[in-house]
Design a protein around this motif. Sequence first.
Motif, mmCIF file in Angstrom:
data_model
loop_
_atom_site.group_PDB
_atom_site.id
_atom_site.type_symbol
_atom_site.label_atom_id
_atom_site.label_comp_id
_atom_site.label_asym_id
_atom_site.label_seq_id
_atom_site.Cartn_x
_atom_site.Cartn_y
_atom_site.Cartn_z
ATOM 1 N N GLY A 15 13.420 -14.769 4.866
ATOM 2 C CA GLY A 15 12.697 -14.740 5.359
ATOM 3 C C GLY A 15 11.327 -14.157 6.553
ATOM 4 O O GLY A 15 11.034 -14.723 7.331
ATOM 5 N N GLY A 16 11.974 -12.809 6.245
ATOM 6 C CA GLY A 16 11.081 -12.492 7.259
ATOM 7 C C GLY A 16 9.541 -12.313 6.176
ATOM 8 O O GLY A 16 8.922 -12.860 5.238
ATOM 9 N N SER A 17 8.644 -11.055 6.910
ATOM 10 C CA SER A 17 7.554 -11.000 6.032
ATOM 11 C C SER A 17 7.241 -9.123 5.957
ATOM 12 O O SER A 17 7.972 -8.601 6.726
ATOM 13 N N LEU A 18 6.269 -9.215 4.944
ATOM 14 C CA LEU A 18 5.781 -7.893 4.600
ATOM 15 C C LEU A 18 4.034 -7.870 4.098
ATOM 16 O O LEU A 18 3.844 -9.075 3.721
ATOM 17 N N ARG A 19 3.496 -6.897 4.624
ATOM 18 C CA ARG A 19 2.216 -6.853 4.226
ATOM 19 C C ARG A 19 1.827 -5.498 3.220
ATOM 20 O O ARG A 19 2.201 -4.535 3.387
ATOM 21 N N LEU A 20 1.688 -5.931 2.249
ATOM 22 C CA LEU A 20 1.534 -4.929 1.153
ATOM 23 C C LEU A 20 0.221 -4.346 0.647
ATOM 24 O O LEU A 20 -1.300 -5.472 1.351
ATOM 25 N N SER A 21 0.030 -3.357 0.896
ATOM 26 C CA SER A 21 -2.019 -2.469 1.093
ATOM 27 C C SER A 21 -2.183 -2.395 -0.060
ATOM 28 O O SER A 21 -0.621 -1.458 -0.957
ATOM 29 N N CYS A 22 -3.120 -1.411 -0.563
ATOM 30 C CA CYS A 22 -3.651 -1.303 -1.898
ATOM 31 C C CYS A 22 -4.351 -0.332 -1.446
ATOM 32 O O CYS A 22 -6.309 -1.543 -1.830
ATOM 33 N N ALA A 23 -5.092 0.971 -1.551
ATOM 34 C CA ALA A 23 -6.167 1.478 -1.011
ATOM 35 C C ALA A 23 -7.094 1.697 -2.378
ATOM 36 O O ALA A 23 -5.932 2.836 -3.141
ATOM 37 N N ALA A 24 -8.056 2.059 -2.722
ATOM 38 C CA ALA A 24 -8.527 2.082 -3.750
ATOM 39 C C ALA A 24 -9.831 3.337 -3.514
ATOM 40 O O ALA A 24 -9.802 3.679 -2.327
ATOM 41 N N SER A 25 -10.157 4.167 -5.248
ATOM 42 C CA SER A 25 -10.984 5.301 -4.525
ATOM 43 C C SER A 25 -11.917 4.845 -6.251
ATOM 44 O O SER A 25 -10.916 5.037 -6.901
#
Length: 124
Positions: A15-25
């Motif tokens: 029921g919870g939340s997460l935010r994934l990030s993907c940094a590109a270079s």
Amino acid sequence: QVQLVESGGGLVQAGGSLRLSCAASGRTFSRNGMGWFRQAPGKEREFVAARSWSGDSTLYADSVKGRFTISRDNAKNTVYLQMNSLKPEDTAVYYCAARRGVQTGSLRYEYDYWGQGTQVTVSS
């Protein structure tokens, strides 16, 4: 070449939340179609979500539609996966992927660059 680094994974209750990030270079990021895939233990890597470079086209797996949102900030060379209403079956390693083309895509072979993955664990 495009280098991708995921972050934001962790342990969360159902029921919870997460935010994934993907940094590109590396090469210019903004003209790459981007996607998220996941792989649970003992299972094949599966498509989760994708977004075109312009943002005018998005795709979602049926299992996450209405719960997950993919977005991107080309100025920051970053793509995000907002995950809400998480379920135990969402537990997996989540991978960010980039393709040379600008389009979306839901097939693994359409993507040319992959991150190392970030673990998401959802407890019941």
